[in-house]
Design a protein around this motif. Structure first.
Motif, PDB file in Angstrom:
ATOM      1  N   ASP A  41      20.420 -87.052 -25.113  1.00 30.82           N
ATOM      2  CA  ASP A  41      19.090 -86.444 -25.133  1.00 30.82           C
ATOM      3  C   ASP A  41      18.315 -86.659 -23.836  1.00 30.82           C
ATOM      4  OD1 ASP A  41      19.467 -85.511 -27.751  1.00 30.82           O
ATOM      5  OD2 ASP A  41      19.000 -87.505 -28.530  1.00 30.82           O
ATOM      6  N   ALA A  42      18.528 -87.803 -23.188  1.00 29.77           N
ATOM      7  CA  ALA A  42      17.880 -88.073 -21.896  1.00 29.77           C
ATOM      8  C   ALA A  42      19.003 -88.330 -20.900  1.00 29.77           C
ATOM      9  CB  ALA A  42      16.961 -89.278 -22.005  1.00 29.77           C
ATOM     10  N   GLN A  43      19.351 -87.265 -20.170  1.00 25.89           N
ATOM     11  CA  GLN A  43      20.575 -87.336 -19.353  1.00 25.89           C
ATOM     12  C   GLN A  43      20.424 -88.232 -18.114  1.00 25.89           C
ATOM     13  OE1 GLN A  43      19.131 -84.250 -20.160  1.00 25.89           O
ATOM     14  NE2 GLN A  43      20.354 -83.951 -21.988  1.00 25.89           N
ATOM     15  N   LYS A  51      12.470 -91.425 -18.537  1.00 26.69           N
ATOM     16  CA  LYS A  51      13.579 -90.630 -19.082  1.00 26.69           C
ATOM     17  C   LYS A  51      13.420 -89.171 -18.658  1.00 26.69           C
ATOM     18  CE  LYS A  51      14.576 -93.474 -23.105  1.00 26.69           C
ATOM     19  NZ  LYS A  51      14.902 -93.487 -24.531  1.00 26.69           N
ATOM     20  N   TYR A  52      14.488 -88.600 -18.128  1.00 28.19           N
ATOM     21  CA  TYR A  52      14.484 -87.190 -17.750  1.00 28.19           C
ATOM     22  C   TYR A  52      15.377 -86.428 -18.730  1.00 28.19           C
ATOM     23  CZ  TYR A  52      12.677 -88.693 -13.173  1.00 28.19           C
ATOM     24  OH  TYR A  52      11.931 -89.222 -12.156  1.00 28.19           O
ATOM     25  N   GLU A  53      14.834 -85.362 -19.306  1.00 27.39           N
ATOM     26  CA  GLU A  53      15.648 -84.478 -20.147  1.00 27.39           C
ATOM     27  C   GLU A  53      15.895 -83.221 -19.335  1.00 27.39           C
ATOM     28  OE1 GLU A  53      13.970 -83.991 -24.095  1.00 27.39           O
ATOM     29  OE2 GLU A  53      13.172 -86.030 -23.999  1.00 27.39           O
ATOM     30  N   GLU A  88      19.575 -81.366 -18.614  1.00 26.47           N
ATOM     31  CA  GLU A  88      20.537 -80.448 -19.236  1.00 26.47           C
ATOM     32  C   GLU A  88      21.759 -81.251 -19.646  1.00 26.47           C
ATOM     33  OE1 GLU A  88      21.957 -77.619 -16.299  1.00 26.47           O
ATOM     34  OE2 GLU A  88      22.601 -79.225 -14.981  1.00 26.47           O
ATOM     35  N   GLN A  89      22.464 -80.760 -20.632  1.00 29.84           N
ATOM     36  CA  GLN A  89      23.708 -81.404 -21.061  1.00 29.84           C
ATOM     37  C   GLN A  89      24.762 -81.199 -19.977  1.00 29.84           C
ATOM     38  OE1 GLN A  89      24.241 -83.186 -23.728  1.00 29.84           O
ATOM     39  NE2 GLN A  89      22.710 -82.617 -25.245  1.00 29.84           N
TER      40      GLN A  89
END
Length: 336
Positions: free
Chosen positions: A270-272, A284-286, A288-289
């Motif tokens: 969720d936070a890559q 935390k950075y969200e 992309e998968q």
């Protein structure tokens, strides 16, 4: 401006990455497919609305084709890529650039002679997460990088290949040459070079065929696991593990340890990107998968390749950088 592109080799990498990304690019009008097995080329031409070249020369001599993806197996890159360059085509070559640094030098010679663009498909540089991580490192927000660890592992190429079989070329010494080191490992080596703006200079490694068997039930001829300790030119220390025997979720994670904190990349779905500062704060950075074999999203590689042709820019992954990573693979396998 629109033009046609050609693809050499019609395996999974073409079907899941190159063909759909060319089809989605507004500059590309038609894709021309070539494979030694013409049925495979026909299937993809049907799927993506392209056409088939019956012979390699039909592809190379077609004046409407401006660029070519070399998606042949590893041992053929040093044959197809120079031919394509010297036929006046820009080339995107799959990684590793060649099975040896010696063969890679032949490719570079053809690149120089032809004056055409050559880009190597080290796609980890193009994820938003890795680009953000590089930016944070470059801005020195966490101080100097001291150590790192990186991993790339999944359940093996036989689960991703066209035939879903352990007769896959990845398991054959004469075709794959470097096993998991050249399949997954080289991606993370290139990533470390890119993130740290540095180069791995010294390697101590173990590698082995621990579990995979070929279609005859015999242990495979190349390594399915690598574990290594690394030192860069600037003196950073790190560890890396590459595996075809992670029989669960794919692991594509990297941790960078700096003077003022830790950067965790692709640890949390969720936070890559997670930054843990030494004062206890967490960012935390969200973004992309990561693209996995089960989650086919655009890599951005084809768009970057087409863009460097259209805008007459240097390729974002050069042959020189690809050779730097291949040298490390040779050190890992003890073939340098």
């Amino acid at each position: 401006m629109g033009f046609n592109v050609g693809i050499i080799g019609c395996g999974s990498i073409t079907r899941f990455r190159h063909a759909p990304e060319y089809k989605a690019n507004p500059h590309v009008e038609e894709i021309v497919f070539y494979d030694r097995n013409i049925e495979r080329a026909k299937r993809l031409a049907e799927e993506f609305g392209g056409r088939v070249a019956e012979k390699l020369d039909d592809l190379l001599l077609d004046p409407t084709i401006v660029a070519i993806s070399d998606c042949s197996s590893n041992e053929a890159h040093h044959i197809h890529t120079p031919k394509a360059l010297l036929s006046g085509k820009h080339v995107l070559c799959e990684k590793p650039i060649a099975v040896s640094v010696e063969y890679a030098e032949n490719i570079v010679e053809a690149e120089r002679k032809s004056g055409k663009k050559l880009m190597i498909d080290h796609n980890q540089r193009f994820t938003k997460v890795h680009q953000k991580a590089k930016e944070i490192i470059q801005m020195n927000e966490l101080g100097e990088v001291l150590t790192f660890k990186t991993t790339f592992g999944h359940e093996g190429p036989e689960s991703w290949g066209v035939t879903k079989s352990n007769a896959t070329w990845f398991f054959k010494k004469e075709r794959s040459h470097s096993g998991v080191a050249g399949d997954l490992g080289i991606h993370k080596i290139d990533l470390i070079h890119y993130l740290l703006d540095d180069e791995i200079a010294d390697v101590h490694a173990f590698h082995g065929a621990l579990d995979k068997v070929d279609e005859h039930g015999k242990p495979i001829e190349v390594c399915d696991n690598v574990v290594c300790a690394l030192q860069t030119k600037k003196g950073r220390l790190g560890t890396a593990s590459f595996s075809w025997t992670y029989y669960g979720a794919e692991d594509n994670s990297t941790t960078i340890y700096c003077q003022k904190g830790i950067m965790k990349i692709y640890h949390d779905p969720d936070a890559q990107l997670i930054i843990e500062m030494n004062d206890g704060s967490v960012i935390k950075y969200e973004l992309e998968q990561i693209q996995t074999n089960d989650n086919q999203t655009s890599t951005g590689v084809i768009d970057a390749f087409i863009s460097c042709i259209v805008n007459d820019e240097n390729p974002p992954v050069t042959s020189h950088e690809a050779i730097a990573s291949l040298k490390v693979v040779e050190k890992i396998l003890g073939t340098d």
